[in-house]
Design a protein around this motif. Structure first.
Motif, PDB file in Angstrom:
ATOM      1  N   ALA A 191       0.860  -1.185   0.000  1.00  0.00           N
ATOM      2  CA  ALA A 191       0.000   0.000   0.000  1.00  0.00           C
ATOM      3  C   ALA A 191       0.894   1.233   0.000  1.00  0.00           C
ATOM      4  CB  ALA A 191      -0.910   0.000   1.227  1.00  0.00           C
ATOM      5  N   VAL A 248      -6.053  -0.060   4.559  1.00  0.00           N
ATOM      6  CA  VAL A 248      -5.683  -1.477   4.693  1.00  0.00           C
ATOM      7  C   VAL A 248      -5.665  -1.895   6.156  1.00  0.00           C
ATOM      8  CG1 VAL A 248      -3.841  -3.158   4.277  1.00  0.00           C
ATOM      9  CG2 VAL A 248      -4.404  -1.466   2.514  1.00  0.00           C
ATOM     10  N   TYR A 300       4.996  -1.206   2.713  1.00  0.00           N
ATOM     11  CA  TYR A 300       4.194   0.003   2.524  1.00  0.00           C
ATOM     12  C   TYR A 300       5.116   1.136   2.123  1.00  0.00           C
ATOM     13  CZ  TYR A 300       5.969   1.628   7.043  1.00  0.00           C
ATOM     14  OH  TYR A 300       6.791   2.027   8.063  1.00  0.00           O
ATOM     15  N   ILE A 305      -3.962   5.550   2.307  1.00  0.00           N
ATOM     16  CA  ILE A 305      -4.192   4.243   1.688  1.00  0.00           C
ATOM     17  C   ILE A 305      -3.737   3.130   2.625  1.00  0.00           C
ATOM     18  CG2 ILE A 305      -3.367   2.792  -0.221  1.00  0.00           C
ATOM     19  CD1 ILE A 305      -3.512   5.427  -1.922  1.00  0.00           C
ATOM     20  N   VAL A 306      -2.610   3.357   3.283  1.00  0.00           N
ATOM     21  CA  VAL A 306      -2.145   2.403   4.300  1.00  0.00           C
ATOM     22  C   VAL A 306      -3.184   2.294   5.414  1.00  0.00           C
ATOM     23  CG1 VAL A 306      -0.397   2.003   6.085  1.00  0.00           C
ATOM     24  CG2 VAL A 306       0.310   2.713   3.789  1.00  0.00           C
ATOM     25  N   PHE A 365      -1.916  -1.343  -3.926  1.00  0.00           N
ATOM     26  CA  PHE A 365      -3.029  -0.407  -3.751  1.00  0.00           C
ATOM     27  C   PHE A 365      -2.457   0.997  -3.627  1.00  0.00           C
ATOM     28  CE2 PHE A 365      -6.402   1.187  -0.497  1.00  0.00           C
ATOM     29  CZ  PHE A 365      -7.010   1.954  -1.481  1.00  0.00           C
ATOM     30  N   SER A 366      -2.829   1.867  -4.557  1.00  0.00           N
ATOM     31  CA  SER A 366      -2.392   3.257  -4.507  1.00  0.00           C
ATOM     32  C   SER A 366      -3.367   4.074  -5.342  1.00  0.00           C
ATOM     33  CB  SER A 366      -0.958   3.400  -5.022  1.00  0.00           C
ATOM     34  OG  SER A 366      -0.460   4.703  -4.734  1.00  0.00           O
TER      35      SER A 366
END
Length: 344
Positions: free
Chosen positions: A70, A79, A91, A75-76, A133-134
């Motif tokens: 992530a 998660v 991350y 965004i982190v 995921f970004s």
């Protein structure tokens, strides 16, 4: 099937069909929503393909990610809010983990920080990532790391909904965009119930706020100040703070700019005379430094917000799409409309 085939556009329709069959089977209409699946069925569910909408396109995910990355502090936080720290291979984009809520700091302990090398394919391959995921301008950038580039190496990805404006037109931005991202992550990681519970709780808070602010008038004018001295960086109508300000019963001073995070100008700030200023704390400089900057500018001294010291401070992760958006929106609403939204 080769690892990257899931992203082949010619195969998406077939995979989407498989996903619908899988969802129907998992729903098992005769089974209660909260009833646990047998062990064998749970294993099958984890390996069954699912689909999620990514910037308006259906993308299939045949397996739940096991080594995710992530990038971006908000965004982190998404998660971690879903309890997926055990699935993180690393991350990035978090300059200081102390800016995370204490519980999330503990969750992230032991997870490799890949930020020192930036977000690049070499780092992601070295981390043996199977999912990234970004968002566009958060970590994904044309000519660098993109979903298509990752797919060439068999790495799945998901794009932050708010950032899709960087790739094509959107009608509006909404707090429900964050809900959609959380629910999509729930499907992708096969933790749907966890994601749904989180979204339901926050949606209930948002609904209650909407009821409190029903027919509210007047709606104060709010200037979002992110950074900048010569030219202010602010939120246009496609950035998450625009949706937050509106949900809090205000009007975004630069809501007429058809962009997300963008540049405004001091002339319009002075001419439009905001009632409130929301300051985004992103450490460049610290939030109090930004407030002191605003207070020290002679040309801003007459502004209602400056004269009345009407400032609301938001952490960067609160102002960008993430699990703290609703709580931050409530805080803005309490400042703008204390008679309607009393402090807890």
């Amino acid at each position: 099937m080769r690892a990257g085939a899931v992203f082949d556009h010619k195969r998406r329709a077939g995979l989407a069909g498989l996903a619908l069959v899988a969802v129907c089977a998992l729903a098992a209409c005769s089974r209660g929503a909260d009833a646990p699946l047998p062990a064998a069925s749970a294993a099958a569910a984890a390996s069954a393909p699912v689909t999620a909408s990514v910037c308006g396109q259906a993308v299939a995910y045949p397996h739940a990610p096991q080594r995710a990355v992530a990038h971006g502090i908000n965004i982190v936080e998404m998660v971690l809010a879903l309890g997926l720290e055990g699935r993180l291979a690393g991350y990035g984009g978090v300059r200081d983990t102390a800016r995370l809520p204490p519980a999330m700091q503990a969750q992230l302990a032991g997870v490799p920080d890949l930020s020192s090398q930036g977000m690049n394919l070499e780092t992601l391959l070295g981390a043996q990532a199977d999912f990234v995921f970004s968002g566009w301008s958060y970590g994904f950038r044309a000519g660098q790391v993109t979903p298509d580039a990752l797919a060439e190496f068999g790495i799945a990805s998901y794009v932050l909904t708010e950032s899709c404006i960087r790739q094509g037109p959107r009608e509006r931005v909404s707090l429900h965009d964050t809900f959609a991202d959380l629910l999509a992550l729930g499907r992708i990681f096969r933790v749907e119930a966890r994601a749904q519970a989180l979204v339901d709780a926050q949606a209930a808070q948002l609904h209650a706020l909407r009821q409190q602010l029903q027919s509210v008038a007047p709606r104060p004018l709010v200037f979002l100040f992110d950074s900048g001295t010569d030219v202010p960086v602010t939120a246009g109508r496609y950035a998450m703070p625009h949706a937050m300000i509106e949900a809090a019963g205000g009007r975004n001073l630069f809501g007429d700019i058809p962009s997300s995070w963008t540049r405004g100008n001091w002339e319009d700030v002075i001419a439009r005379d905001p009632d409130w200023i929301v300051i985004v704390d992103n450490d460049r400089p610290a939030a109090d430094g930004k407030r002191q900057f605003l207070l020290a500018q002679p040309q801003l001294a007459h502004l209602k917000a400056v004269r009345g010291r009407r400032f609301v401070l938001l952490d960067f992760a609160e102002a960008t799409p993430g699990p703290r958006n609703v709580a931050a929106t409530l805080r803005i609403a309490r400042a703008l409309h204390p008679e309607r939204v009393p402090a807890p």
